[in-house]
Write a protein that holds these residues in place. Structure first.
Motif, PDB file in Angstrom:
ATOM      1  N   VAL A   9       0.852  -1.117  -0.057  1.00  0.00           N
ATOM      2  CA  VAL A   9       0.051  -0.002  -0.149  1.00  0.00           C
ATOM      3  C   VAL A   9       0.811   1.204  -0.036  1.00  0.00           C
ATOM      4  O   VAL A   9       1.686   1.495   1.052  1.00  0.00           O
ATOM      5  N   PRO A  10       0.778   1.829  -1.107  1.00  0.00           N
ATOM      6  CA  PRO A  10       1.834   3.155  -1.223  1.00  0.00           C
ATOM      7  C   PRO A  10       1.591   4.169  -0.015  1.00  0.00           C
ATOM      8  O   PRO A  10       0.599   4.368   0.411  1.00  0.00           O
ATOM      9  N   GLY A  11       2.771   4.648   0.383  1.00  0.00           N
ATOM     10  CA  GLY A  11       2.647   5.836   1.453  1.00  0.00           C
ATOM     11  C   GLY A  11       2.257   5.181   2.922  1.00  0.00           C
ATOM     12  O   GLY A  11       2.181   6.156   3.604  1.00  0.00           O
ATOM     13  N   ALA A  16       1.637  -0.563   8.853  1.00  0.00           N
ATOM     14  CA  ALA A  16       0.322  -0.506   8.183  1.00  0.00           C
ATOM     15  C   ALA A  16       0.095  -1.433   6.894  1.00  0.00           C
ATOM     16  O   ALA A  16      -0.843  -2.152   6.968  1.00  0.00           O
ATOM     17  N   GLN A  17       1.356  -1.448   6.200  1.00  0.00           N
ATOM     18  CA  GLN A  17       1.287  -2.603   5.358  1.00  0.00           C
ATOM     19  C   GLN A  17       1.005  -3.999   5.717  1.00  0.00           C
ATOM     20  O   GLN A  17       0.177  -4.769   5.257  1.00  0.00           O
ATOM     21  N   ARG A  18       1.580  -4.370   6.845  1.00  0.00           N
ATOM     22  CA  ARG A  18       1.356  -5.761   7.221  1.00  0.00           C
ATOM     23  C   ARG A  18      -0.219  -5.776   8.079  1.00  0.00           C
ATOM     24  O   ARG A  18      -0.839  -6.880   7.584  1.00  0.00           O
ATOM     25  N   ALA A  19      -0.726  -4.763   8.461  1.00  0.00           N
ATOM     26  CA  ALA A  19      -2.024  -4.719   8.767  1.00  0.00           C
ATOM     27  C   ALA A  19      -2.868  -4.869   7.670  1.00  0.00           C
ATOM     28  O   ALA A  19      -4.068  -5.622   7.717  1.00  0.00           O
ATOM     29  N   PHE A  20      -2.571  -4.200   6.734  1.00  0.00           N
ATOM     30  CA  PHE A  20      -3.558  -4.266   5.318  1.00  0.00           C
ATOM     31  C   PHE A  20      -3.613  -5.589   4.775  1.00  0.00           C
ATOM     32  O   PHE A  20      -4.322  -6.009   4.477  1.00  0.00           O
ATOM     33  N   ARG A  21      -2.281  -6.270   4.553  1.00  0.00           N
ATOM     34  CA  ARG A  21      -2.018  -7.677   3.946  1.00  0.00           C
ATOM     35  C   ARG A  21      -2.991  -8.386   4.999  1.00  0.00           C
ATOM     36  O   ARG A  21      -3.450  -9.469   4.414  1.00  0.00           O
ATOM     37  N   LEU A  22      -2.585  -8.577   6.201  1.00  0.00           N
ATOM     38  CA  LEU A  22      -3.542  -9.296   7.047  1.00  0.00           C
ATOM     39  C   LEU A  22      -5.220  -9.104   6.839  1.00  0.00           C
ATOM     40  O   LEU A  22      -5.900 -10.074   7.006  1.00  0.00           O
ATOM     41  N   ALA A  23      -5.599  -7.933   6.857  1.00  0.00           N
ATOM     42  CA  ALA A  23      -6.999  -7.930   6.556  1.00  0.00           C
ATOM     43  C   ALA A  23      -7.305  -8.507   5.335  1.00  0.00           C
ATOM     44  O   ALA A  23      -8.347  -8.897   5.100  1.00  0.00           O
ATOM     45  N   LEU A  38      -9.244  -7.428  14.105  1.00  0.00           N
ATOM     46  CA  LEU A  38      -7.929  -7.306  13.358  1.00  0.00           C
ATOM     47  C   LEU A  38      -6.893  -6.456  14.443  1.00  0.00           C
ATOM     48  O   LEU A  38      -5.727  -6.953  14.628  1.00  0.00           O
ATOM     49  N   ALA A  39      -7.349  -5.457  15.186  1.00  0.00           N
ATOM     50  CA  ALA A  39      -6.455  -4.942  16.164  1.00  0.00           C
ATOM     51  C   ALA A  39      -5.815  -5.884  17.076  1.00  0.00           C
ATOM     52  O   ALA A  39      -4.680  -5.846  17.357  1.00  0.00           O
ATOM     53  N   ALA A  40      -6.499  -6.686  17.508  1.00  0.00           N
ATOM     54  CA  ALA A  40      -6.122  -7.768  18.558  1.00  0.00           C
ATOM     55  C   ALA A  40      -5.190  -8.615  17.977  1.00  0.00           C
ATOM     56  O   ALA A  40      -4.061  -8.971  18.603  1.00  0.00           O
ATOM     57  N   GLU A  41      -5.468  -9.096  16.813  1.00  0.00           N
ATOM     58  CA  GLU A  41      -4.479 -10.132  16.031  1.00  0.00           C
ATOM     59  C   GLU A  41      -3.061  -9.355  15.938  1.00  0.00           C
ATOM     60  O   GLU A  41      -2.106  -9.962  15.956  1.00  0.00           O
ATOM     61  N   LEU A  42      -3.052  -7.956  15.497  1.00  0.00           N
ATOM     62  CA  LEU A  42      -1.869  -7.302  15.304  1.00  0.00           C
ATOM     63  C   LEU A  42      -1.221  -6.825  16.710  1.00  0.00           C
ATOM     64  O   LEU A  42      -0.186  -6.484  16.599  1.00  0.00           O
ATOM     65  N   GLY A  43      -1.855  -7.053  17.593  1.00  0.00           N
ATOM     66  CA  GLY A  43      -1.246  -6.627  18.960  1.00  0.00           C
ATOM     67  C   GLY A  43      -1.415  -4.982  19.148  1.00  0.00           C
ATOM     68  O   GLY A  43      -0.487  -4.651  19.900  1.00  0.00           O
ATOM     69  N   VAL A  44      -2.309  -4.308  18.818  1.00  0.00           N
ATOM     70  CA  VAL A  44      -2.462  -3.017  18.843  1.00  0.00           C
ATOM     71  C   VAL A  44      -3.992  -2.663  19.122  1.00  0.00           C
ATOM     72  O   VAL A  44      -4.883  -3.527  19.130  1.00  0.00           O
ATOM     73  N   ARG A  51      -5.978   4.365  12.480  1.00  0.00           N
ATOM     74  CA  ARG A  51      -5.028   5.598  12.155  1.00  0.00           C
ATOM     75  C   ARG A  51      -4.118   4.874  10.842  1.00  0.00           C
ATOM     76  O   ARG A  51      -4.034   5.803   9.838  1.00  0.00           O
ATOM     77  N   TRP A  52      -4.035   3.813  10.762  1.00  0.00           N
ATOM     78  CA  TRP A  52      -3.231   3.141   9.712  1.00  0.00           C
ATOM     79  C   TRP A  52      -3.993   2.838   8.416  1.00  0.00           C
ATOM     80  O   TRP A  52      -3.424   3.041   7.530  1.00  0.00           O
TER      81      TRP A  52
END
Length: 195
Positions: A9-11, A16-23, A38-44, A51-52
């Motif tokens: 994901v540009p920019g 955030a890239q990792r979060a997007f790929r997971l989603a 998704l937040a829980a899986e990412l640990g945030v 925000r991401w």
């Protein structure tokens, strides 16, 4: 839509890239996107995910756009021909990919109203992205001398996309079964092409 390629994901920074790929992986697995999970899986926390990646609709739109480009590229590679025929066959193969996609159909069934709003509304970036793809295709065919039409490229592309939407989402809109052959016939008629 077949299995999507990896996407960046540009920019956006690495997390955030990792979060997007997971989603996107969850979406392609046919799962409903849940920002809290998704937040829980990412640990945030959820606010970090927002925000991401923006809100849920923004994330879904970004995922749908990321899946559109390879699907249309594959459809165009299968199309062959030139001019209106090439556009009609690309529209057909793209529509068929949407109809055949298990995860995409699951999304449409699970969230029909939201999906139609995200996919077919001019307020969403998804439709304008798809229109842009077909507009560039029409311009390429026009520049090669293989397509002439009374409408400008943007208006022509918009009509092509609306035709695709009408027959791919027919089961949601009218109760009729989705039908890519009707997409091919209607776009070919619009473009005065044999397809």
């Amino acid at each position: 839509m077949s299995r999507p390629p990896p996407v960046a994901v540009p920019g956006r920074h690495a997390e955030a890239q990792r979060a997007f790929r997971l989603a996107r992986r969850h979406f392609v697995a046919g799962e409903r996107l849940d920002m809290g999970l998704l937040a829980a899986e990412l640990g945030v926390d959820r606010s970090t995910v927002f925000r991401w990646l923006g809100n849920r609709d923004q994330l879904l739109a970004a995922i749908l756009i990321s899946l559109t480009d390879p699907a249309v590229q594959d459809a165009e590679a299968k199309a062959g021909g030139d001019g209106g025929r090439r556009i009609a066959l690309t529209a057909y193969h793209y529509a068929q990919a949407l109809i055949d996609s298990t995860f995409f159909r699951a999304y449409l069934k699970r969230e029909s109203e939201r999906a139609l709003r995200l996919l077919t509304s001019t307020a969403s970036p998804v439709q304008s992205h798809v229109v842009g793809i077909f507009e560039r295709m029409a311009e390429r065919e026009r520049d090669r001398g293989a397509l002439t039409h009374a409408l400008g490229s943007h208006d022509l592309a918009y009509l092509v996309v609306r035709i695709i939407e009408s027959f791919v989402y027919a089961d949601i809109i009218t109760g009729d079964p989705p039908d890519a052959t009707k997409v091919r016939a209607a776009v070919a008629a619009l473009l005065h092409a044999d397809a």
